[in-house]
Design a protein around this motif. Structure first.
Motif, PDB file in Angstrom:
ATOM      1  N   UNK A  28     -11.495  61.300 -52.728  1.00 34.40           N
ATOM      2  CA  UNK A  28     -12.185  62.558 -53.014  1.00 34.40           C
ATOM      3  C   UNK A  28     -13.693  62.383 -53.086  1.00 34.40           C
ATOM      4  N   UNK A  29     -14.150  61.144 -53.340  1.00 32.43           N
ATOM      5  CA  UNK A  29     -15.590  60.891 -53.396  1.00 32.43           C
ATOM      6  C   UNK A  29     -16.195  60.650 -52.019  1.00 32.43           C
ATOM      7  N   UNK A  30     -15.386  60.809 -50.976  1.00 37.34           N
ATOM      8  CA  UNK A  30     -15.857  60.684 -49.597  1.00 37.34           C
ATOM      9  C   UNK A  30     -15.623  62.023 -48.904  1.00 37.34           C
ATOM     10  N   UNK A  31     -16.554  62.949 -49.010  1.00 42.53           N
ATOM     11  CA  UNK A  31     -16.334  64.307 -48.493  1.00 42.53           C
ATOM     12  C   UNK A  31     -15.873  64.317 -47.046  1.00 42.53           C
ATOM     13  N   UNK A  32     -14.807  65.081 -46.793  1.00 42.83           N
ATOM     14  CA  UNK A  32     -14.278  65.213 -45.447  1.00 42.83           C
ATOM     15  C   UNK A  32     -13.296  64.144 -45.037  1.00 42.83           C
ATOM     16  N   UNK A  33     -12.998  63.192 -45.895  1.00 47.84           N
ATOM     17  CA  UNK A  33     -12.060  62.130 -45.523  1.00 47.84           C
ATOM     18  C   UNK A  33     -10.691  62.739 -45.210  1.00 47.84           C
ATOM     19  N   UNK A  34     -10.055  62.334 -44.106  1.00 52.49           N
ATOM     20  CA  UNK A  34      -8.798  62.979 -43.709  1.00 52.49           C
ATOM     21  C   UNK A  34      -7.654  62.795 -44.702  1.00 52.49           C
ATOM     22  N   UNK A  35      -7.723  61.769 -45.544  1.00 53.94           N
ATOM     23  CA  UNK A  35      -6.643  61.557 -46.508  1.00 53.94           C
ATOM     24  C   UNK A  35      -6.579  62.660 -47.553  1.00 53.94           C
ATOM     25  N   UNK A  36      -7.685  63.353 -47.783  1.00 52.89           N
ATOM     26  CA  UNK A  36      -7.724  64.371 -48.840  1.00 52.89           C
ATOM     27  C   UNK A  36      -6.751  65.498 -48.522  1.00 52.89           C
ATOM     28  N   UNK A  37      -6.874  66.072 -47.340  1.00 54.59           N
ATOM     29  CA  UNK A  37      -5.981  67.170 -46.956  1.00 54.59           C
ATOM     30  C   UNK A  37      -4.537  66.700 -46.900  1.00 54.59           C
ATOM     31  N   UNK A  38      -4.320  65.474 -46.413  1.00 55.95           N
ATOM     32  CA  UNK A  38      -2.957  64.954 -46.321  1.00 55.95           C
ATOM     33  C   UNK A  38      -2.339  64.807 -47.707  1.00 55.95           C
ATOM     34  N   UNK A  39      -3.116  64.287 -48.666  1.00 55.78           N
ATOM     35  CA  UNK A  39      -2.573  64.128 -50.011  1.00 55.78           C
ATOM     36  C   UNK A  39      -2.297  65.464 -50.683  1.00 55.78           C
ATOM     37  N   UNK A  40      -3.186  66.428 -50.490  1.00 60.75           N
ATOM     38  CA  UNK A  40      -2.959  67.737 -51.093  1.00 60.75           C
ATOM     39  C   UNK A  40      -1.707  68.391 -50.527  1.00 60.75           C
ATOM     40  N   UNK A  41      -1.502  68.248 -49.229  1.00 60.57           N
ATOM     41  CA  UNK A  41      -0.306  68.826 -48.605  1.00 60.57           C
ATOM     42  C   UNK A  41       0.955  68.167 -49.146  1.00 60.57           C
ATOM     43  N   UNK A  42       0.922  66.835 -49.289  1.00 61.71           N
ATOM     44  CA  UNK A  42       2.099  66.128 -49.788  1.00 61.71           C
ATOM     45  C   UNK A  42       2.343  66.470 -51.259  1.00 61.71           C
ATOM     46  N   UNK A  43       1.276  66.627 -52.021  1.00 66.83           N
ATOM     47  CA  UNK A  43       1.446  66.992 -53.427  1.00 66.83           C
ATOM     48  C   UNK A  43       2.116  68.360 -53.540  1.00 66.83           C
ATOM     49  N   UNK A  44       1.677  69.304 -52.730  1.00 66.02           N
ATOM     50  CA  UNK A  44       2.321  70.619 -52.750  1.00 66.02           C
ATOM     51  C   UNK A  44       3.803  70.502 -52.387  1.00 66.02           C
TER      52      UNK A  44
ATOM     53  N   UNK B 242      -1.477  68.781 -61.643  1.00 68.29           N
ATOM     54  CA  UNK B 242      -2.863  68.294 -61.596  1.00 68.29           C
ATOM     55  C   UNK B 242      -2.999  67.085 -60.681  1.00 68.29           C
ATOM     56  N   UNK B 243      -4.080  67.117 -59.892  1.00 70.07           N
ATOM     57  CA  UNK B 243      -4.397  66.034 -58.974  1.00 70.07           C
ATOM     58  C   UNK B 243      -5.903  65.776 -58.896  1.00 70.07           C
ATOM     59  N   UNK B 244      -6.712  66.742 -59.324  1.00 65.60           N
ATOM     60  CA  UNK B 244      -8.168  66.657 -59.131  1.00 65.60           C
ATOM     61  C   UNK B 244      -8.813  65.711 -60.137  1.00 65.60           C
ATOM     62  N   UNK B 245      -9.573  64.741 -59.618  1.00 62.21           N
ATOM     63  CA  UNK B 245     -10.425  63.897 -60.440  1.00 62.21           C
ATOM     64  C   UNK B 245     -11.819  64.517 -60.490  1.00 62.21           C
ATOM     65  N   UNK B 246     -12.823  63.746 -60.956  1.00 66.44           N
ATOM     66  CA  UNK B 246     -14.177  64.306 -61.064  1.00 66.44           C
ATOM     67  C   UNK B 246     -14.692  64.806 -59.720  1.00 66.44           C
ATOM     68  N   UNK B 247     -14.593  63.951 -58.693  1.00 62.02           N
ATOM     69  CA  UNK B 247     -15.134  64.322 -57.385  1.00 62.02           C
ATOM     70  C   UNK B 247     -14.466  65.578 -56.851  1.00 62.02           C
TER      71      UNK B 247
ATOM     72  N   UNK C  10     -20.063  58.824 -56.429  1.00 68.30           N
ATOM     73  CA  UNK C  10     -20.476  58.063 -55.249  1.00 68.30           C
ATOM     74  C   UNK C  10     -21.793  58.612 -54.737  1.00 68.30           C
ATOM     75  N   UNK C  11     -22.527  57.762 -54.013  1.00 69.67           N
ATOM     76  CA  UNK C  11     -23.784  58.206 -53.406  1.00 69.67           C
ATOM     77  C   UNK C  11     -23.516  59.298 -52.376  1.00 69.67           C
ATOM     78  N   UNK C  12     -22.372  59.209 -51.690  1.00 69.90           N
ATOM     79  CA  UNK C  12     -22.036  60.202 -50.666  1.00 69.90           C
ATOM     80  C   UNK C  12     -21.828  61.584 -51.274  1.00 69.90           C
ATOM     81  N   UNK C  13     -21.370  61.611 -52.507  1.00 74.99           N
ATOM     82  CA  UNK C  13     -21.095  62.894 -53.163  1.00 74.99           C
ATOM     83  C   UNK C  13     -22.376  63.598 -53.586  1.00 74.99           C
ATOM     84  N   UNK C  14     -23.385  62.818 -53.970  1.00 74.82           N
ATOM     85  CA  UNK C  14     -24.646  63.391 -54.437  1.00 74.82           C
ATOM     86  C   UNK C  14     -25.006  62.867 -55.809  1.00 74.82           C
TER      87      UNK C  14
END
Length: 387
Positions: A179-195, A212-217, A242-246
């Motif tokens: 989640x701290x790497x915006x746009x990483x393809x694993x994010x959408x995949x994990x959310x879909x599997x969690x649902x 619940x699944x959301x961390x700070x990022x 992460x630096x990538x997050x801001x």
């Protein structure tokens, strides 16, 4: 302003000043980001080095409604301090004190068959049902149950225990890997599997109070991940994931910890003088050296040796030579501040001091490690408590 400390603040070797007012403001900003989802304040690892009990108390005062810990021992410490409400502990090993947790009204995580069996036995001994959250491994590869047959088996076993009055299934949860790497393809995949895994559990009869699944990022950048509750850890302390997050300021957050020490010695040395173990630093000319009375035993990262990170008299000073166990040396460039002068290692950055992120980049690590590694012999001094 209120201030408390275990030791006098005027003549300490080092101190980690914790701004509880900043922590409360951060929790309020994160609640706004959560858009109606409940907020769990994560205070594991002694609140990321900030002090679990005072930070938990202030987070609840600012509107968090849950507390999160890694170990049951951490959760029991919060209960012993009189902290109310829901607490979830999520890392267990066989033979852990399940019964003690159940009797203290601590929610527990279940992600395999062995822990379903152990918590059911403990609940029987305690004479009351355990509140449990089923942990799904949606792609992080750590604790939690794999999708498919493993998930079906754990869900069925938990429902049988619930039918016997031994558990109440109150949550289904998972953890994002990137989640701290915006746009990483694993994010959408994990959310879909969690649902998908949550839907299966609900089809079988699970009625969770919170998903619940959301961390700070994810709390900051992925509203689609918020579900019923978000778990905020590092962001609550005003540190970027992460630096990538801001930066924290990008999200209206302020660093809570300021680490400082008192120079214990200032002396003039000639050019060509070796400094610290291995003489990795040789003074380029006549200069002054300042001795910092903290080292890697206090959590100062040795890989940051040679970086210009410590603020003394309004200037960032270079770490001369290797950080040692109990001390390190600054090249003061000919300046002669008196012994006892304040040296700021990191803080919010308002005075030009380094931040935890600056130290992380210099040491080749992450900001989490910088704040959590500050050792117990550095006293925490609390400012701006709400009570």
């Amino acid at each position: 302003m209120s201030e408390t400390a275990a030791v006098p603040t005027a003549a300490v070797r080092a101190r980690a000043e914790i701004d509880l007012g900043a922590l409360r403001a951060n929790v309020q900003a994160l609640r706004a980001r959560a858009q109606g989802a409940a907020v769990m304040a994560v205070v594991k690892s002694d609140a990321y080095g900030h002090g679990a009990v005072p930070c938990a108390r202030e987070a609840l005062a600012a509107g968090a409604t849950w507390l999160g810990t890694t170990t049951v021992e951490e959760a029991l410490e919060l209960r012993a301090a009189g902290l109310p409400g829901r607490i979830l502990a999520w890392l267990w090993v066989p033979g852990a004190p399940w019964q003690q947790a159940i009797e203290a009204d601590i929610d527990v995580s279940l992600g395999s068959m062995w822990d379903v069996r152990e918590v059911a036995e403990a609940a029987r001994a305690a004479g009351r049902p355990a509140r449990v959250h089923l942990k799904a491994d949606t792609g992080l590869g750590r604790n939690g149950c794999q999708p498919g047959e493993d998930w079906a088996e754990v869900v069925a076993a938990a429902l049988r225990a619930e039918a016997e009055g031994l558990v109440r299934i109150v949550g289904v949860f998972s953890h994002l890997a990137c989640a701290d790497l915006p746009g990483h393809p694993s994010i959408a995949a994990q959310l879909a599997l969690f649902r998908e895994m949550t839907a299966y559990a609900e089809q079988q009869g699970v009625r969770p109070e919170v998903r619940h699944i959301a961390n700070s990022a994810a709390t900051l950048t992925l509203p689609e991940s918020h579900f019923d509750m978000v778990r905020v850890g590092i962001a609550m302390y005003g540190v970027s994931a992460s630096a990538e997050l801001g930066t924290p300021a990008d999200f209206g957050l302020r660093p809570v910890m300021t680490l400082s020490a008192s120079l214990s010695l200032v002396k003039r040395v000639p050019g060509g003088h070796g400094v610290s173990y291995g003489h990795h630093y040789i003074t380029p000319g006549e200069t002054t050296l300042g001795l910092m009375p903290v080292g890697y035993a206090d959590g100062i990262p040795r890989p940051a040796s040679g970086s210009s990170l410590v603020l003394v008299d309004g200037k960032l000073r270079t770490i001369a030579g290797r950080v040692a166990m109990d001390m390190f040396v600054l090249d003061l460039g000919g300046d002669e501040p008196p012994a006892g002068s304040e040296a700021v290692l990191f803080g919010p950055g308002d005075r030009g001091e380094s931040t935890a992120m600056d130290w992380a980049q210099a040491a080749g690590t992450i900001s989490y490690e910088i704040v959590t590694r500050i050792g117990t012999r550095v006293p925490r001094v609390y400012r701006n408590a709400s009570v």
